[in-house]
Design an enzyme around this catalytic site. Structure first.
Site, short mmCIF file in Angstrom:
data_model
loop_
_atom_site.label_atom_id
_atom_site.label_comp_id
_atom_site.label_asym_id
_atom_site.label_seq_id
_atom_site.Cartn_x
_atom_site.Cartn_y
_atom_site.Cartn_z
N ARG A 94 1.79 -3.30 23.88
CA ARG A 94 2.80 -3.35 22.81
C ARG A 94 4.04 -4.10 23.27
NH1 ARG A 94 6.58 0.72 20.34
NH2 ARG A 94 6.95 -0.08 18.24
N HIS A 129 5.61 -7.43 21.50
CA HIS A 129 7.01 -7.54 21.08
C HIS A 129 7.73 -8.66 21.81
CE1 HIS A 129 7.69 -3.40 19.00
NE2 HIS A 129 6.50 -3.86 18.75
N ASN A 145 12.88 -0.77 19.27
CA ASN A 145 12.31 -0.53 20.58
C ASN A 145 12.47 0.83 21.09
OD1 ASN A 145 12.55 -2.76 21.02
ND2 ASN A 145 14.35 -2.97 22.07
N HIS A 177 -4.50 -1.21 18.17
CA HIS A 177 -4.24 0.20 17.81
C HIS A 177 -5.44 1.09 18.08
CE1 HIS A 177 -0.58 -0.70 14.95
NE2 HIS A 177 -0.36 -1.02 16.20
C1 HEM Z 1 0.21 -5.34 11.92
C2 HEM Z 1 1.38 -5.01 12.25
C3 HEM Z 1 1.75 -3.92 13.22
C4 HEM Z 1 2.56 -2.87 12.96
C5 HEM Z 1 3.26 -2.56 11.63
C6 HEM Z 1 2.63 -2.07 14.16
C7 HEM Z 1 3.38 -0.92 14.29
C8 HEM Z 1 3.29 -0.04 15.35
C9 HEM Z 1 4.00 1.21 15.45
C10 HEM Z 1 5.00 1.75 14.44
C11 HEM Z 1 3.60 1.82 16.58
C12 HEM Z 1 4.04 3.17 17.11
C13 HEM Z 1 5.15 3.01 18.12
C14 HEM Z 1 5.64 4.33 18.60
O1 HEM Z 1 5.88 5.22 17.79
O2 HEM Z 1 5.81 4.48 19.82
C15 HEM Z 1 2.64 0.95 17.22
C16 HEM Z 1 2.00 1.23 18.40
C17 HEM Z 1 1.26 0.31 19.11
N1 HEM Z 1 1.04 -1.01 18.72
FE1 HEM Z 1 1.41 -1.80 16.91
N2 HEM Z 1 1.87 -2.66 15.13
C18 HEM Z 1 1.33 -3.80 14.62
C19 HEM Z 1 0.53 -4.69 15.29
C20 HEM Z 1 0.26 -4.60 16.65
C21 HEM Z 1 -0.30 -5.66 17.46
C22 HEM Z 1 -0.63 -7.06 16.95
C23 HEM Z 1 -0.44 -5.16 18.72
C24 HEM Z 1 -0.94 -5.83 19.99
C25 HEM Z 1 -1.60 -6.94 20.10
C26 HEM Z 1 -0.01 -3.79 18.69
C27 HEM Z 1 -0.07 -2.92 19.75
C28 HEM Z 1 0.32 -1.60 19.71
C29 HEM Z 1 0.01 -0.64 20.76
C30 HEM Z 1 -0.83 -0.87 21.99
C31 HEM Z 1 0.61 0.57 20.37
C32 HEM Z 1 0.63 1.89 21.16
C33 HEM Z 1 1.85 1.90 22.04
C34 HEM Z 1 1.92 3.09 22.97
O3 HEM Z 1 1.03 3.93 23.01
O4 HEM Z 1 2.91 3.18 23.70
N3 HEM Z 1 0.43 -3.49 17.43
N4 HEM Z 1 2.49 -0.18 16.46
C1 LIG Z 2 13.97 1.96 25.83
C2 LIG Z 2 15.22 1.46 25.22
O1 LIG Z 2 15.84 0.55 25.73
N1 LIG Z 2 15.60 2.05 24.09
C3 LIG Z 2 16.77 1.65 23.33
C4 LIG Z 2 16.31 1.08 22.00
O2 LIG Z 2 17.35 0.94 21.06
C5 LIG Z 2 18.16 2.10 20.85
C6 LIG Z 2 19.13 1.83 19.73
O3 LIG Z 2 19.80 0.62 19.91
C7 LIG Z 2 18.83 2.52 22.17
O4 LIG Z 2 19.65 3.65 21.98
C8 LIG Z 2 17.73 2.82 23.18
O5 LIG Z 2 18.29 3.15 24.43
#
Ligand code: HEM
Ligand SMILES: CC(=O)N[C@H]1CO[C@H](CO)[C@@H](O)[C@@H]1O
Ligand SMILES: *[C@@H]1O[C@H](CO)[C@@H](O)[C@H](O)[C@H]1NC(C)=O
Ligand SMILES: *[C@@H]1O[C@H](CO)[C@@H](O)[C@H](O)[C@H]1NC(C)=O
Length: 324
Positions: free
Chosen positions: A59, A63, A91, A191
């Site tokens: 992720r 980003h 983030n 995902h």
């Molecule tokens: C289609 C649009 C996408 C949306 C709206 C989206 C949105 C999100 C959101 C909201 C989360 C949860 C973050 C959290 O609560 O910590 C997430 C997790 C994640 N996303 Fe996406 N994402 C998208 C596409 C992608 C793409 C293209 C990738 C990588 C190539 C990706 C990789 C990941 C991964 C690996 C996680 C899990 C992160 C973790 O476990 O720490 N996502 N995504």
């Molecule tokens: C991990 C990290 O840097 N988190 C930051 C993401 O953005 C918020 C809001 O600006 C910060 O408060 C966090 O520290």
């Protein structure tokens, strides 16, 4: 006579020297021969001690690449004079393990070949290694990226997809960077691992509409489970749920198989299934993991070349969290 067009063709082909032509698979062969080995050791050790690393790094890489290109701009820490990318609101949830695996690799590489390897290359290769360690495909990562000189929180909003965005807007974010709908669907197959925090989907769980407590796109029992899992999320913002509840620790095509069953987590996941532009690819990847792995590999390699900095547009950072 036949020479002229040939010459023109040659000139034209050398003019817009695309950035990726500077990159090569064996870029560090002479300058840092143990690069691959050090990366392999670092990513393996880190993933074994902290199993959330793989999803975190993937992720983080995504980003990084979407904002300013794959140039490690997301790794820069804010200073009193600059609120950096990583401190943009979105983030909040970028987990520490993703940053940490890069820092560890950088420390090890600086001992072996100081000032040679960019943080951007480290993040790209760590991501690739971790994908394949989780059972996903192995793909090539051409090397030679330089680290970016710009990292601003204000450049983040609107450049990263949010689960609440309409599919048209999500598609636009990818298409404006040269990624097709099919490539977007394949990339989002990431995902298949990792977590989402309750606040990212709680609006679909509680008080969804006048007639339905939760979004009817969820399988009812799954919605009930989610409501229970997230019940205390206001008091405990760390509460989170696996993106793929069936095989959360395997990089496979289960994410796509989940969607038609109402086991998608985010609204954007549901939309991937319900939108006629994306549905055919969800169907294809749900049926055929080989097709998914091929598409994911190609799209990730392409993503890893997006907006890459070469020459004076970048530098080799001494520390990944600060400009030199
Ligand atoms: C289609 C649009 C996408 C949306 C709206 C989206 C949105 C999100 C959101 C909201 C989360 C949860 C973050 C959290 O609560 O910590 C997430 C997790 C994640 N996303 Fe996406 N994402 C998208 C596409 C992608 C793409 C293209 C990738 C990588 C190539 C990706 C990789 C990941 C991964 C690996 C996680 C899990 C992160 C973790 O476990 O720490 N996502 N995504
Ligand atoms: C991990 C990290 O840097 N988190 C930051 C993401 O953005 C918020 C809001 O600006 C910060 O408060 C966090 O520290
Ligand atoms: C749901 O919405 C109603 C009316 O808008 C409100 O009174 C109630 O507190 C809400 N319930 C929850 C759990 O948020
Ligand atoms: C699955 O996809 C691969 C790669 O695109 C293809 O070669 C193969 O024939 C497909 N398998 C089936 C059963 O459709």
């Amino acid at each position: 006579m036949a020479l002229l067009p040939l010459l023109l063709l040659f000139l034209l082909s050398t003019l817009p020297l695309s950035q990726s032509q500077w990159l090569s698979l064996n870029y560090y062969k002479k300058t840092c021969p143990r690069f691959e080995q050090i990366m392999q050791e670092t990513t393996t050790n880190k993933q074994i001690t902290s199993p959330t690393t793989a999803a975190a790094a993937i992720r983080l890489f995504f980003h990084d690449c979407l904002v300013e290109g794959c140039d490690a701009s997301v790794l820069i820490s804010s200073t009193p004079f600059n609120k950096a990318e990583r401190d943009a609101d979105i983030n909040l949830s970028l987990p520490g393990d993703g940053f940490d695996v890069v820092v560890r690799a950088k420390s090890a590489l600086e001992l072996d070949c100081p000032g040679v390897v960019s943080c951007a290359d480290i993040l790209a290769v760590a991501t690739r290694n971790l994908v394949s360690m989780m059972g996903g495909p192995f793909y090539n990562v051409p090397l030679g990226r330089r680290d970016g000189l710009v990292s601003r929180a204000s450049r983040v909003e609107g450049n990263l997809p949010r689960p609440t965005m309409a599919m048209t807007q999500i598609i636009k974010i990818f298409e404006s960077r040269g990624f097709s709908v099919q490539e977007m669907v394949a990339l989002t197959g990431a995902h298949t691992i990792g977590l989402s925090h309750c606040k990212e989907f709680s609006a679909n769980l509680y008080n969804y509409s006048k007639t339905s407590e939760s979004d009817p796109a969820y399988y009812p029992k799954f919605a009930e489970g989610l409501r229970n899992a997230c019940a205390d999320y206001h008091n405990n913002p760390t509460l989170s749920v696996f993106n793929d509840i069936i095989t959360p620790r395997n990089f496979d095509n289960m994410y796509y198989q989940n969607l038609p069953r109402g086991l998608g987590l985010l609204s954007s996941d549901h939309a991937l299934y319900s939108d006629p532009r994306t549905n055919p690819f969800v169907d294809l990847y749900a049926k055929n993991q080989t097709a998914f792995f091929q598409a994911f590999s190609q799209a990730m390699e392409k993503l890893s070349l997006y907006g890459v900095k070469t020459g004076r547009t970048g530098q080799i950072r001494r520390r990944c969290d600060a400009f030199n």
